[in-house]
Every structure is written in structure tokens, then in C-alpha cells.
Design a protein around this motif. Structure first.
Motif, mmCIF file in Angstrom:
data_model
loop_
_atom_site.group_PDB
_atom_site.id
_atom_site.type_symbol
_atom_site.label_atom_id
_atom_site.label_comp_id
_atom_site.label_asym_id
_atom_site.label_seq_id
_atom_site.Cartn_x
_atom_site.Cartn_y
_atom_site.Cartn_z
ATOM 1 N N LEU A 123 5.727 4.722 -17.344
ATOM 2 C CA LEU A 123 7.181 4.838 -17.370
ATOM 3 C C LEU A 123 7.823 3.467 -17.491
ATOM 4 N N THR A 124 8.908 3.390 -18.235
ATOM 5 C CA THR A 124 9.680 2.155 -18.262
ATOM 6 C C THR A 124 10.417 2.003 -16.935
ATOM 7 N N VAL A 125 10.937 0.806 -16.688
ATOM 8 C CA VAL A 125 11.731 0.591 -15.477
ATOM 9 C C VAL A 125 12.925 1.536 -15.467
ATOM 10 N N ALA A 126 13.568 1.694 -16.627
ATOM 11 C CA ALA A 126 14.708 2.615 -16.719
ATOM 12 C C ALA A 126 14.272 4.050 -16.428
ATOM 13 N N GLY A 127 13.067 4.410 -16.877
ATOM 14 C CA GLY A 127 12.555 5.744 -16.618
ATOM 15 C C GLY A 127 12.303 5.987 -15.141
ATOM 16 N N VAL A 128 11.766 4.973 -14.465
ATOM 17 C CA VAL A 128 11.549 5.077 -13.011
ATOM 18 C C VAL A 128 12.883 5.229 -12.297
ATOM 19 N N ALA A 129 13.857 4.413 -12.679
ATOM 20 C CA ALA A 129 15.173 4.477 -12.037
ATOM 21 C C ALA A 129 15.810 5.851 -12.244
ATOM 22 N N TYR A 133 14.902 -6.325 -1.531
ATOM 23 C CA TYR A 133 13.484 -6.590 -1.324
ATOM 24 C C TYR A 133 13.032 -7.985 -1.751
ATOM 25 N N GLY A 134 13.947 -8.763 -2.344
ATOM 26 C CA GLY A 134 13.583 -10.117 -2.743
ATOM 27 C C GLY A 134 12.743 -10.189 -3.995
ATOM 28 N N ILE A 156 12.406 3.904 -5.857
ATOM 29 C CA ILE A 156 12.213 3.166 -7.105
ATOM 30 C C ILE A 156 11.174 2.072 -6.901
ATOM 31 N N ARG A 157 11.282 1.360 -5.790
ATOM 32 C CA ARG A 157 10.318 0.295 -5.508
ATOM 33 C C ARG A 157 8.909 0.860 -5.384
ATOM 34 N N ARG A 158 8.757 1.987 -4.684
ATOM 35 C CA ARG A 158 7.438 2.588 -4.526
ATOM 36 C C ARG A 158 6.856 2.984 -5.880
ATOM 37 N N ASP A 159 7.694 3.540 -6.762
ATOM 38 C CA ASP A 159 7.203 3.942 -8.081
ATOM 39 C C ASP A 159 6.819 2.736 -8.929
ATOM 40 N N VAL A 181 0.821 -1.224 0.000
ATOM 41 C CA VAL A 181 0.000 0.000 0.000
ATOM 42 C C VAL A 181 0.849 1.266 0.000
ATOM 43 N N ILE A 182 2.177 1.129 0.069
ATOM 44 C CA ILE A 182 3.060 2.292 0.116
ATOM 45 C C ILE A 182 3.437 2.690 -1.302
ATOM 46 N N THR A 183 3.137 3.925 -1.678
ATOM 47 C CA THR A 183 3.452 4.406 -3.018
ATOM 48 C C THR A 183 4.217 5.723 -2.933
ATOM 49 N N SER A 184 4.798 6.108 -4.054
ATOM 50 C CA SER A 184 5.596 7.335 -4.094
ATOM 51 C C SER A 184 4.730 8.581 -3.964
ATOM 52 N N THR A 185 3.420 8.437 -4.142
ATOM 53 C CA THR A 185 2.530 9.597 -4.028
ATOM 54 C C THR A 185 2.054 9.832 -2.594
ATOM 55 N N ASP A 186 2.359 8.901 -1.686
ATOM 56 C CA ASP A 186 1.970 9.087 -0.289
ATOM 57 C C ASP A 186 2.768 10.231 0.321
ATOM 58 N N PRO A 187 2.153 11.047 1.175
ATOM 59 C CA PRO A 187 2.918 12.088 1.863
ATOM 60 C C PRO A 187 3.906 11.458 2.842
ATOM 61 N N GLU A 188 5.077 12.102 2.991
ATOM 62 C CA GLU A 188 6.079 11.601 3.934
ATOM 63 C C GLU A 188 5.716 12.127 5.328
#
Length: 315
Positions: A272-278, A297-298, A260-263, A67-74
Motif C-alpha cells: 500500500l502507498t502511504v496515501a492508501g494506508v491513511a 511520534y517524531g 496509520i503508524r502501525r500499518d 513490535v506493535i502492528t495493526s495485525t496484533d489483537p487488541e
């Protein structure tokens, strides 16, 4: 009731989950006896802070990685436990909070909170930006018990307990002033020093971390560039971070991998491609990034993206 105030009496598990998720961040709530579970919820906004008082039956609150995403507030959440014990598990630490104890939860990381035999908990959600350069100091206390029976923590406890009785009366400028007072007391309680003391090794590390996070998307960001920006040698930077238990390079890699994982798990970034996210987080070597993700993260980048697609279809 005041502007932005919320009150729910005899809420069920789903109602508590929905309310807590809207007040703080997406959460999962479960209870051993769902049918019998009941909770009373009072909440209010204090400027950019959110305060909630929850009194209810035994339950478990989790913030799982899915449930953790890059759009969540810190956000950092400060909890004050005013009744029975609770156990928080986060980042390999397990803290047990008794009556009158504080516990900090880092909402950007997975955690599990077990509320034993019912609860009376006051929770304050504080954006990291409100804590300025002291945010990392407070975050380092995650899952560690802070007794609230003496000194500044006792003053913070008294303020929160008073607020918990009158949340519905907090409106307009008063709410903002109370929020400022909460932040000041929180900083005093967790830093143990005046907010504007400078030039200690710990505060220099905090400033370096803040600088690095502001420039994390720059692929040229590294130990050498950070040391130059702070007028110190690379060797001194290494010594400073050695005291924290990890190197600067390791800390930076973990921060980048977490984002990167959150995105990759966020449906908003499926275009976005994986490279784009990175690249968004300063990683240009995608092969090295993929190996590091698997080790940390396995899951590979492809597996994370596939999980995101499944979640998106499920929604």
C-alpha cells in the motif's frame, strides 16, 4: 494437561519471551543476569482469554513500538502480583504494584514492566471485544495500581490465585465458564457498578468511542456526525470529552494516527502507498497526516515506511 495448556519449567530468557509473546502479544524480555535467569511458566486458554502464571528471577518485559502492528489483537492484560514489587511504565504513568495488587496493561500501546527481585505473577489476556462497551473504562486504569485485598477485587484475586494452582485442569466447557466469571468479576472490580447501568456521562463517552472506532475508516466521521448519531448537540459532545482531559477531535486524531503508524510499520502493508494506508483509517489529507505523525511520534511517514522495509529485510 488440559487442551491448550502450556507448562515450561526452568525456562531461560528466550523461552520466556517466546512463550509470553505467543500467549499475549509480541514482547521483549531481558534480565540482568541472563545465564542465571530461570522461570516456571504455566498457561491455559479460557475461551478467548489466556491465563498464565510466571514464577521467576528478576527481569524486564517491554512492548516497544517496533513490535506493535495493526495485525496484533487488541488485548488488555490484567496482572496480579503475588510476591515482590513490580513497576509498570505506560503512557506517561508509572505504577508500583506490591503483593496482592492488580495492574492493567494496554497491549496496543508501548510499555515497560520491571519485575524486581523475582516474581510470582498471574497474567490474564482479555480481548477488548470481551469487555464490550466497558473496554475503555478498564483501559483507562492502565498502569494504575488496584489493591486486591477487599471487596470485588479480593474475590477476583481469590479466583485467580486458585486458577494459578490448577491451570492444567481447565478443559472444555469448564474453561469457558471460568473465563466468563473472570470477565464479570473484572468488570465489577473496575467499573464499580452493575454492567447494565446506562445513561451516565462516562458510559455515554464509552459508547461514543466504541461507535467512532467502528466507523473510524469513514473520512466523514467527525464531531458533528457522532453527535447526530447519539442524538446530542455538538456542544454537549465537547463538554463530555472535556471531562476526559481531551477533545473528541484530538482523541479521534490520535486513534487514527496510531493505526496509520502501525500499518506503516507492518510488512504486510508494504504493497500500500502511504496515501492508501491513511485512507484505510479515514485520512484523506496526507500532508496534514504527515505533519501530525511527525509531531506525535517524531517520525515522518516516509521514515516509518523505511524502518518497516529494514525490519522486513532483517526477518
Amino acid at each position: 494437561m488440559g487442551d491448550g495448556a502450556l507448562r515450561i519449567e526452568r525456562a531461560g530468557v528466550d523461552e520466556l519471551q517466546t512463550a509470553a509473546s505467543s500467549i499475549l502479544a509480541p514482547l521483549s524480555v531481558t534480565a540482568p543476569d541472563t545465564a542465571a535467569f530461570r522461570a516456571d511458566i504455566d498457561a491455559a486458554a479460557l475461551g478467548r482469554l489466556a491465563v498464565a502464571r510466571i514464577r521467576g528471577s528478576e527481569h524486564r518485559v517491554t512492548r516497544p513500538p517496533r513490535v506493535i502492528t495493526s495485525t496484533d489483537p487488541e488485548v488488555l492484560t490484567l496482572t496480579l502480583h503475588n510476591a515482590r514489587p513490580a513497576v509498570l511504565d505506560q503512557g506517561g504513568r508509572q505504577g508500583r504494584a506490591g503483593k496482592g495488587d492488580f495492574v492493567v496493561i494496554d497491549m496496543t500501546r508501548p510499555y515497560r514492566l520491571d519485575v524486581v527481585d523475582g516474581c510470582d505473577v498471574l497474567a490474564v489476556g482479555i480481548p477488548r471485544a470481551e469487555l464490550g462497551r466497558h473496554a475503555d473504562i478498564v483501559a483507562r486504569h492502565a498502569a494504575l495500581r488496584l489493591p486486591g485485598d477487599a471487596g470485588v477485587p479480593a474475590a477476583l484475586s481469590a479466583l485467580l490465585l486458585g486458577l494459578g494452582r490448577d491451570l492444567d485442569e481447565l478443559t472444555g466447557p469448564t474453561a469457558h465458564h471460568v473465563g466468563d466469571a473472570l470477565v464479570s468479576l473484572l468488570l465489577a472490580a473496575f467499573t464499580g457498578q452493575e454492567p447494565y447501568r446506562t445513561d451516565t456521562a462516562t458510559e455515554l463517552v464509552d459508547r461514543i468511542r466504541a461507535y467512532a472506532l467502528l466507523n473510524i475508516s469513514d473520512p466523514a466521521l467527525c464531531g458533528e456526525s457522532v453527535a447526530r448519531a447519539h442524538a446530542i448537540s455538538h456542544r454537549h459532545l465537547h463538554r463530555l470529552f472535556h471531562r476526559t482531559g481531551t477533545s473528541f477531535a484530538t482523541w479521534l486524531r490520535q486513534e487514527r494516527l496510531a493505526r496509520i503508524r502501525r500499518d506503516l510499520l507492518d510488512p504486510a502493508h508494504l504493497g500500500l502507498t502511504v496515501a492508501g494506508v491513511a485512507a484505510r483509517w479515514g485520512c484523506v489529507d496526507t500532508a496534514h497526516m504527515a505533519r501530525a505523525l511527525k509531531q506525535q511520534y517524531g517520525q515522518t511517514a516516509r521514515e516509518l515506511r523505511q524502518e518497516c522495509v529494514r525490519m522486513s529485510r532483517g526477518r
